[in-house]
Enzyme design. Structure first.
Site, mmCIF file in Angstrom:
data_model
loop_
_atom_site.group_PDB
_atom_site.id
_atom_site.type_symbol
_atom_site.label_atom_id
_atom_site.label_comp_id
_atom_site.label_asym_id
_atom_site.label_seq_id
_atom_site.Cartn_x
_atom_site.Cartn_y
_atom_site.Cartn_z
ATOM 1 N N TRP A 262 0.688 -1.172 0.012
ATOM 2 C CA TRP A 262 0.015 -0.065 -0.021
ATOM 3 C C TRP A 262 0.819 1.150 -0.081
ATOM 4 O O TRP A 262 0.546 2.296 -0.434
ATOM 5 C CB TRP A 262 -0.927 -0.044 1.074
ATOM 6 N N HIS A 263 1.959 1.320 0.689
ATOM 7 C CA HIS A 263 2.889 2.384 0.779
ATOM 8 C C HIS A 263 3.517 2.697 -0.652
ATOM 9 O O HIS A 263 4.085 3.740 -0.606
ATOM 10 C CB HIS A 263 3.738 2.273 1.665
ATOM 11 N N GLY A 264 3.617 1.853 -1.417
ATOM 12 C CA GLY A 264 4.108 2.056 -2.925
ATOM 13 C C GLY A 264 4.416 0.655 -3.632
ATOM 14 O O GLY A 264 4.627 -0.420 -3.188
#
Lengths: 480, 408
Positions: free
Chosen positions: A337-339
């Protein structure tokens, strides 16, 4: 448009606030919604269509699901006024609609955020080549998708009982203070305020103060410490061991003050309108275990994964292998989700391992210790942030090697460390102080004090001047 | 009113402060920030599809050729010219296309085709490039080394920007250094008047002094001294030349004449340049200074101070080869807050520096072509602040020095 830009502070915000306060209170949601769409449109004029489409479609799905439930209840109870009841069996059609809703939203997020990454890796794995396709990431999609999902699932779980109008739903999702980077608010937290909220002078006073404090954290602390990290990251992994650790601590602080500052600004902005948005950070670097760290860092995101992924999978109330599996899913998703890059997956999986180990009871024990837990956190967390920060895997590898004492041969030595320390020590000292609970607690306790107010005003003025000078870096300003 | 003041002291202070600041900052620039954001957003492609280029050694060649070809308004022979000269840089003279328009237009001489080419070049080829990678054949790294006019003047300049032996200067445009026998080329253009007491548009592009440069190994630098500012500190931190580095943030010739100390980075010792030069005999001295002189005095004063530094080095290091080096240009993103740090000012400094070269023991090195696009700006991918190279690209700079060594 960033909160820490002059155009936001001096044009958007005053114009909006004037319009908002002049609007009769029953139409204020409309003013806020329109302003939020303008806010989004300034930053992402082309994706505004996608965003509005997503809002309309999701609202339609919500109405369809609510209608299904309503009709079932009517049939079952022969009543006409009951909109929903807790114990009613959920009709199959509604389940299917919910599944479709989740799939649609996740698919949108997936396509815009991960398409290029997946394509690249599929090609690499199959050794095929072709046109390179990259998709521009719509602003805030990671956050607004989560808010929409949380709304739909909460409604499904009957946590949202009252009917929600389109304006209320859209305002909840699009509200500009939290639209782009959270906090990820649950509908229940602002639902009452969306229907009716009180106008109070105190809200304005505290909202503006919170905004100024957040701005200071971002501009005066995060940006300044960020220059130190940039300086070190430029090396592309060729750094000596002390410099590598200095970089890790600098980045840890930069990220924290940046994100915490942003969240505080968001909370302050929401307060100006009478909304109470949840806190996102609770002095995370004072934690004594990794699990505790994640209960205090980006709390609304952790809560999202806990409520909508971890618990539905069974959480930790099942067999040990199953619990471990659940943790794996949660942390793999958190990482991605962060990247869209491998280092984020690795980063997530490191936490999967650490938290799994802590689940054996070690975590609880660490949280009882006076020193050991702190020491461990202050070593582990900065190291994990480096995995987070460096996307280039070979570069990450050499940086990690440097952290454990195996620097590349040409790495700059101790002179660079002492030079950087000489230049940044006071900033680092200030950063360490702001990582503790003392400044926050002091502010909370004494924010009514006129001296504190004057100090916060000075922070606002100083921050604005720093932004105007365009010098996020005082050191690079003239002499370099 | 009194009630408001007791309940909302912060709000009132905030409104007053914000009003004053907004007027002071000016609404115009802030409004432009918004329109720029919208324009920027509208200009972005939502989905970009790039045809994959076959990976070859001469990435630059392909790109520059195609970029030039895509230039709808540029004549076809320009495209031809560009691809020819960059494909075989050393034989660029073979391109017999007429010399381009020699009108005295001040602006970039080569047009934008090279700019696009250099911007589209991948960055990976520079990262950690080992010395051996950029030796030998006319490699991609060195093609763009001349300043702003490489391809167009291929029949006069070689790929290093040196004036070819026996080449006649095109009328009106080339002049040679005032001192006879010094092979430093200048390219004249009509200067744009500048209203500044600190610098003028020199009306001259400067090129590396022609000499018999050799490629050397690292032992060459063991008795070398680099004198510089923060950019040279970056070279010390991230480069790998085994030389002495006398440099610090903000160092300039003004501080030198005021006898202010700088730092010998190798030991961390602070001392004046005189003390540094007195302590050791060097075989080579590189001077990379000037940009921090921007706010100190007129252009003549700078030239004087720089010459004084060169003279001091010559006097104390009689056996040293002196390299007077160009200041690197700024990227277009660099904000010239004070009105003295821009590329015209850099060119002015470099002009003064180039004139210090005598072609015997003092040589002028200009590597801007390697780092800049044809508009004369530092390539954006090489920097974040618009003024300093990213750490990983210092290897390019070091390699340039390895390939431009005078051996006596």
């Amino acid at each position: 448009m960033l909160f820490s830009s002059l155009s936001f502070i001096f044009i958007f915000l005053p114009v909006f606030l004037a319009a908002y306060y002049l609007t009769p209170s029953r139409y204020r949601n409309v003013t806020l919604l329109i302003a939020s769409l303008i806010f989004y449109g300034i930053g992402e004029p082309r994706y505004i269509v996608l965003f509005v489409f997503s809002l309309v479609l999701n609202y339609g799905l919500y109405r369809a699901m609510a209608y299904k439930r309503h009709m079932t209840n009517v049939k079952r109870q022969g009543a006409t006024v009951v909109t929903s009841t807790a114990d009613a069996a959920i009709p199959g059609a509604e389940k299917a609609l919910l599944a479709a809703t989740i799939i649609f939203n996740v698919a949108m997020l997936f396509f815009f955020k991960y398409f290029g990454f997946v394509l690249e890796n599929v090609r690499a794995a199959t050794k095929t080549t072709g046109a390179e396709i990259s998709v521009l990431l719509p602003l805030g999609i990671s956050f607004y998708t989560f808010q929409i999902l949380s709304f739909q699932i909460d409604r499904y779980r009957n946590d949202i009982k009252e009917p929600v109008s389109f304006v209320e739903f859209s305002t909840y999702v699009a509200m500009f203070p939290q639209l782009i980077a959270g906090p990820i608010v649950r509908y229940g937290e602002v639902g009452g305020e969306l229907k009716h909220r009180k106008f109070s002078l105190l809200n304005i006073e505290e909202g503006l103060m919170d905004f100024s404090v957040g701005l200071g954290l971002k501009v005066l602390l995060a940006n300044q410490i960020g220059t130190l990290w940039t300086n070190i990251a430029e090396g592309g992994g060729a750094v000596s061991t002390p410099v590598a650790w200095l970089g890790a601590y600098a980045y840890s602080m930069q990220l924290y003050f940046d994100f915490w500052g942003y969240s505080v600004m968001a909370i302050g902005l929401a307060k100006l309108m009478g909304f109470y948005v949840p806190e996102n950070f609770n002095i995370p670097y004072e934690s004594r275990s990794v699990s505790e760290f994640w209960r205090r860092w980006h709390m609304t995101m952790g809560r999202f994964f806990r409520l909508y992924v971890y618990f539905p999978l069974g959480g930790s109330r099942c067999s040990l292998p199953r619990t471990i599996f659940n943790l794996f899913v949660v942390w793999a998703l958190t990482g991605f989700w962060h990247g869209a890059d491998w280092n984020f997956l690795i980063w997530g999986l490191i936490f999967f391992v650490l938290i799994s180990i802590e689940k054996t009871g070690l975590g609880k024990w660490l949280e009882q210790t006076r020193v050991l837990g702190h020491v461990l956190i202050l070593i582990l967390i900065p190291a994990t942030w480096m995995v987070f920060a460096i996307s280039d895997l070979p570069e990450l590898g050499s940086y990690m090697k440097a952290m454990v004492g195996m620097s590349a041969a040409a790495a700059p030595g101790l002179t660079m460390f002492t030079r950087l320390l000489k230049r940044y020590w006071w900033l680092l000292a200030l950063g360490v102080f702001f990582c503790t609970r003392f400044p926050r607690d002091f502010y909370r306790k004494h924010k009514k004090n006129i001296v504190v107010k004057a100090a916060v005003l000075a922070i606002f003025i100083f921050s604005a001047i720093m932004i105007e000078r365009g010098s996020s870096n005082p050191f690079l300003y003239f002499r370099f | 009113m009194k009630k408001l003041l007791t309940h909302l002291p912060f709000t009132i202070g905030y409104i007053i402060a914000a009003t004053v600041l907004a007027i002071y900052f000016g609404f115009g620039s802030m409004a432009r920030e918004i329109t720029a954001s919208i324009e920027d957003g509208l200009g972005k492609d939502l989905i970009t599809i790039e045809k994959e280029e076959p990976v070859t050694q001469a990435v630059a060649d392909k790109d520059s050729a195609s970029a030039a070809a895509e230039q709808g308004d540029s004549p076809a022979d320009t495209a031809q010219d560009t691809s020819d000269s960059s494909a075989s840089a050393s034989q660029g003279g073979a391109s017999d296309s007429a010399a381009p328009d020699n009108s005295d237009s001040a602006a970039p001489v080569t047009g934008s085709s090279v700019a696009e080419a250099s911007e589209t070049r991948g960055t990976s080829e520079y990262a950690y490039a080992p010395a051996s990678a950029s030796t030998g054949d006319a490699n991609a790294d060195l093609i763009l080394q001349t300043e702003n006019a490489p391809e167009a003047y291929a029949d006069v300049l070689d790929q290093f920007g040196n004036v070819k032996e026996g080449a006649a200067a095109p009328a009106g445009n080339f002049t040679f250094s005032p001192a006879s026998g010094v092979n430093t080329a200048f390219l004249s253009y009509t200067p744009v008047p500048v209203d500044s007491k600190f610098y003028q548009d020199p009306g001259q592009y400067t090129f590396t002094t022609a000499a018999d440069y050799k490629t050397v190994d690292d032992s060459y630098f063991q008795d070398a001294l680099f004198i510089g500012d923060s950019r040279t500190v970056g070279m010390f931190d991230y480069g790998d030349l085994p030389a002495d580095f006398f440099c610090d943030r903000g160092y300039c010739t003004q501080l030198f004449v005021k006898e202010k100390p700088s730092t010998l980075q190798n030991t961390g010792a602070e001392m004046t340049l005189e003390a540094c030069l007195a302590a050791k005999q060097y075989g080579k001295v590189y001077i990379i200074l000037g940009i921090n002189d921007s706010g100190y005095g007129t252009r003549e004063a700078f030239a004087e101070r720089y010459q004084k530094m060169v003279d001091t080095v010559k006097a104390t290091q009689p056996n040293a080869i002196i390299y007077v080096c160009a200041n690197m240009y700024f990227a277009s993103t660099f904000e010239d807050k004070l009105g003295v740090m821009n590329n015209t000012a850099v060119r002015d400094k470099n002009f003064a520096i180039a004139k210090c070269a005598d072609g015997q023991t003092t040589f002028y090195l200009n590597y801007n072509g390697m780092f800049c696009n044809a508009d004369g700006f530092l390539r954006p991918e090489l920097t974040t602040d618009g003024a300093h190279l990213l750490g990983r690209y210092y290897a390019m700079w070091c390699n340039y020095f390895r390939h431009h060594a005078v051996v006596m």
